[in-house]
Design a protein around this motif. Structure first.
Motif, PDB file in Angstrom:
ATOM      1  N   ILE A  10       0.813  -1.204   0.000  1.00 28.04           N
ATOM      2  CA  ILE A  10       0.000   0.000   0.000  1.00 28.04           C
ATOM      3  C   ILE A  10       0.852   1.262   0.000  1.00 28.04           C
ATOM      4  O   ILE A  10       0.515   2.245  -0.637  1.00 28.04           O
ATOM      5  N   ARG A  37      -0.873  11.638  10.439  1.00 31.58           N
ATOM      6  CA  ARG A  37      -2.200  11.302  10.945  1.00 31.58           C
ATOM      7  C   ARG A  37      -3.312  11.690   9.981  1.00 31.58           C
ATOM      8  O   ARG A  37      -4.219  10.922   9.722  1.00 31.58           O
ATOM      9  N   GLN A  41      -5.817   9.164   7.691  1.00 31.01           N
ATOM     10  CA  GLN A  41      -7.279   9.200   7.658  1.00 31.01           C
ATOM     11  C   GLN A  41      -7.814   9.389   6.242  1.00 31.01           C
ATOM     12  O   GLN A  41      -8.777   8.751   5.845  1.00 31.01           O
ATOM     13  N   VAL A  45      -5.695   4.340   5.848  1.00 34.59           N
ATOM     14  CA  VAL A  45      -4.687   3.309   6.087  1.00 34.59           C
ATOM     15  C   VAL A  45      -3.999   3.579   7.420  1.00 34.59           C
ATOM     16  O   VAL A  45      -4.192   4.615   8.052  1.00 34.59           O
ATOM     17  N   ASN A  46      -3.209   2.621   7.792  1.00 35.31           N
ATOM     18  CA  ASN A  46      -2.430   2.666   9.010  1.00 35.31           C
ATOM     19  C   ASN A  46      -1.408   3.819   8.991  1.00 35.31           C
ATOM     20  O   ASN A  46      -0.750   4.023   7.982  1.00 35.31           O
ATOM     21  N   ASN A  48       1.489   3.978  10.175  1.00 35.54           N
ATOM     22  CA  ASN A  48       2.831   3.478   9.846  1.00 35.54           C
ATOM     23  C   ASN A  48       3.052   3.329   8.343  1.00 35.54           C
ATOM     24  O   ASN A  48       4.167   3.440   7.856  1.00 35.54           O
TER      25      ASN A  48
ATOM     26  N   GLY B  32       2.386   0.491  19.132  1.00 38.07           N
ATOM     27  CA  GLY B  32       2.765   1.199  17.911  1.00 38.07           C
ATOM     28  C   GLY B  32       2.380   0.436  16.661  1.00 38.07           C
ATOM     29  O   GLY B  32       2.738   0.831  15.569  1.00 38.07           O
ATOM     30  N   LYS B  33       1.670  -0.670  16.848  1.00 42.54           N
ATOM     31  CA  LYS B  33       1.308  -1.471  15.677  1.00 42.54           C
ATOM     32  C   LYS B  33      -0.161  -1.852  15.678  1.00 42.54           C
ATOM     33  O   LYS B  33      -0.780  -1.981  16.719  1.00 42.54           O
ATOM     34  N   ILE B  34      -0.690  -2.037  14.472  1.00 49.21           N
ATOM     35  CA  ILE B  34      -2.019  -2.632  14.323  1.00 49.21           C
ATOM     36  C   ILE B  34      -1.793  -4.045  13.796  1.00 49.21           C
ATOM     37  O   ILE B  34      -1.195  -4.226  12.736  1.00 49.21           O
ATOM     38  N   GLU B 166     -16.693   0.329   6.551  1.00 44.83           N
ATOM     39  CA  GLU B 166     -15.815   1.460   6.263  1.00 44.83           C
ATOM     40  C   GLU B 166     -15.831   2.462   7.418  1.00 44.83           C
ATOM     41  O   GLU B 166     -14.805   2.952   7.849  1.00 44.83           O
ATOM     42  N   LEU B 173      -9.372   3.780  13.144  1.00 38.37           N
ATOM     43  CA  LEU B 173      -8.156   4.513  12.788  1.00 38.37           C
ATOM     44  C   LEU B 173      -8.074   5.871  13.469  1.00 38.37           C
ATOM     45  O   LEU B 173      -7.009   6.316  13.882  1.00 38.37           O
ATOM     46  N   LYS B 174      -9.206   6.550  13.569  1.00 34.18           N
ATOM     47  CA  LYS B 174      -9.206   7.889  14.144  1.00 34.18           C
ATOM     48  C   LYS B 174      -8.923   7.863  15.632  1.00 34.18           C
ATOM     49  O   LYS B 174      -8.319   8.772  16.172  1.00 34.18           O
ATOM     50  N   ASN B 175      -9.406   6.837  16.294  1.00 36.66           N
ATOM     51  CA  ASN B 175      -9.344   6.856  17.750  1.00 36.66           C
ATOM     52  C   ASN B 175      -8.242   5.998  18.343  1.00 36.66           C
ATOM     53  O   ASN B 175      -7.997   6.016  19.523  1.00 36.66           O
ATOM     54  N   TYR B 176      -7.578   5.288  17.477  1.00 33.68           N
ATOM     55  CA  TYR B 176      -6.467   4.476  17.944  1.00 33.68           C
ATOM     56  C   TYR B 176      -5.302   5.414  18.169  1.00 33.68           C
ATOM     57  O   TYR B 176      -5.027   6.289  17.360  1.00 33.68           O
ATOM     58  N   ASN B 177      -4.674   5.268  19.321  1.00 34.39           N
ATOM     59  CA  ASN B 177      -3.567   6.157  19.582  1.00 34.39           C
ATOM     60  C   ASN B 177      -2.283   5.476  19.122  1.00 34.39           C
ATOM     61  O   ASN B 177      -2.088   4.283  19.323  1.00 34.39           O
ATOM     62  N   GLU B 178      -1.429   6.240  18.427  1.00 35.96           N
ATOM     63  CA  GLU B 178      -0.296   5.614  17.742  1.00 35.96           C
ATOM     64  C   GLU B 178       0.688   4.939  18.684  1.00 35.96           C
ATOM     65  O   GLU B 178       1.505   4.139  18.258  1.00 35.96           O
ATOM     66  N   LYS B 194      -5.907  -3.401   4.762  1.00 36.27           N
ATOM     67  CA  LYS B 194      -5.120  -2.203   4.488  1.00 36.27           C
ATOM     68  C   LYS B 194      -4.736  -1.438   5.754  1.00 36.27           C
ATOM     69  O   LYS B 194      -3.879  -0.574   5.708  1.00 36.27           O
ATOM     70  N   ILE B 195      -5.346  -1.754   6.863  1.00 38.55           N
ATOM     71  CA  ILE B 195      -4.945  -1.016   8.065  1.00 38.55           C
ATOM     72  C   ILE B 195      -3.954  -1.808   8.939  1.00 38.55           C
ATOM     73  O   ILE B 195      -3.450  -1.283   9.920  1.00 38.55           O
ATOM     74  N   PHE B 196      -3.658  -3.036   8.587  1.00 38.64           N
ATOM     75  CA  PHE B 196      -2.725  -3.812   9.416  1.00 38.64           C
ATOM     76  C   PHE B 196      -1.266  -3.454   9.154  1.00 38.64           C
ATOM     77  O   PHE B 196      -0.871  -3.227   8.029  1.00 38.64           O
ATOM     78  N   ASP B 197      -0.463  -3.444  10.214  1.00 39.47           N
ATOM     79  CA  ASP B 197       0.995  -3.418  10.067  1.00 39.47           C
ATOM     80  C   ASP B 197       1.508  -4.825   9.905  1.00 39.47           C
ATOM     81  O   ASP B 197       2.425  -5.094   9.156  1.00 39.47           O
TER      82      ASP B 197
END
Lengths: 123, 234
Positions: A10, A37, A41, A45-46, A48, B32-34, B166, B173-178, B194-197
């Motif tokens: 990605i 950030r 959004q 995506v993540n 990272n 620090g990871k999803i 979605e 994603l918005k509320n997860y703290n990095e 697509k959001i996984f590390d």
């Protein structure tokens, strides 16, 4: 852009998108890029992944990071022209490859292009 | 720099009678990871999650959360979404919010109200009158309204319609703290990959793969979803 091809990393796809914005002038030299950030959004995506995108864009010297204030689009016009050419080259190579797969030879391409171009611009 | 915290499984095995649910699991989950915890039904996902949350205590090996066995401290660090509804049917959504506020210092009431609103849920709704998907959404809102170190979401998308997925990903994603770690167990991989590390593949209680997603795509030229289908071909 929300529809990623999940077969391709990605970060590469986000990189391409940002490169296109630079080439087309949506992002101008010295423009400040959105934060990790925000972009995470926008692209859904993540964070990272965006971090990785920035790292790679920095490696290619298309983006510069200023320690405290953020990241900026590179100001070097030559570099941007190079990028534009590289991306154009890729599109054309892909195009030729696919025509080869359909059985066309080098000499067929100009005429074919003419033909289709006419039709395309009629629309 | 923020110092990293982690959940560590060392040689963890668990069986239910003659059924081996986990065998010799060694896994490290860092902040620090999803992370996607992926596996077919009955592969041990929920068992792992229950161990992390201290809901299963008899097993072999050790599971440490920031260096400690699951206890009160670890529970305050973990925001956990179970895979089934657990609130009493007579309660209103608002009652559950009150419960969370009383139990968790890191619960953000205002944020939760905003999330409920985005999800189209009325706080005065009785839980009894919620559908399965609505219950899932509402519990997710609760869990994401905490400021925790670890978010453990067991099948957050299972009963939710594709259009709302979605929105839920966006909320996550918005509320997860990095600086926190998000562990999501699911088998709806294509919706969420697509959001996984990083992903962990669980097969018959064994970890068969733990890898960075982008590296996996790079190496295989395939999506996580496709790799999953190959590894778990029936």
């Amino acid at each position: 852009m929300k529809n990623f091809d999940s077969n391709i990393p990605i970060y590469l796809q986000v990189m391409d998108d940002i490169k296109k914005q630079i080439i087309t002038g949506k992002l101008k030299p010295n423009d400040k890029l959105s934060s990790v950030r925000e972009l995470a959004q926008t692209y859904a995506v993540n964070p990272n992944t965006i971090q990785r995108t920035f790292q790679e864009l920095e490696k290619e010297d298309l983006v510069k990071s200023e320690r405290t204030s953020g990241r900026y689009v590179c100001a070097d016009e030559n570099r941007i022209n190079n990028l534009r050419f590289k991306m154009t080259e890729k599109v054309i190579c892909d195009f030729i490859n696919e025509l080869n797969e359909l059985g066309y030879k080098e000499n067929d391409i100009p005429q074919l292009l003419e033909q289709v171009k006419e039709k395309y611009y009629e629309r | 720099m923020n110092d990293k915290k982690c959940i560590e499984f060392e040689n963890v095995s668990k069986s239910y009678g003659s059924k081996q649910a986990l065998s010799n699991v060694n896994v490290k989950l860092e902040t620090g990871k999803i992370i996607g915890l992926l596996g077919p039904n009955g592969s041990g996902k929920t068992t792992m999650i229950k161990i992390i949350n201290g809901l299963l205590r008899s097993y072999q090996g050790t599971c440490l959360i920031d260096g400690q066995l699951p206890n009160e401290v670890s529970k305050s660090m973990i925001s956990y979404l179970p895979d089934e509804p657990y609130f009493q049917e007579w309660m209103k959504i608002k009652d559950a919010l009150n419960l969370f506020r009383d139990h968790y210092q890191d619960f953000d009431w205002a944020l939760c109200m905003t999330l409920l609103d985005r999800l189209g849920l009325d706080p005065n709704l009785k839980i009894k009158s919620c559908s399965k998907g609505m219950k899932e959404k509402f519990q997710l809102a609760l869990v994401m309204s905490r400021k925790a170190q670890f978010y453990i979401l067991d099948e957050p998308l299972g009963g939710v319609d594709p259009a709302a997925r979605e929105l839920i990903l966006d909320i996550i994603l918005k509320n997860y703290n990095e600086n926190s770690c998000l562990l999501i167990s699911t088998h709806l991989i294509s919706d969420i990959e697509k959001i996984f590390d990083e992903i962990i593949f669980l097969k018959n209680g064994e970890v068969v793969l733990q890898k960075n997603c982008e590296e996996l795509r790079n190496e295989t030229g395939k999506s996580v979803d496709e790799t999953f289908r190959e590894v778990f071909k029936c």
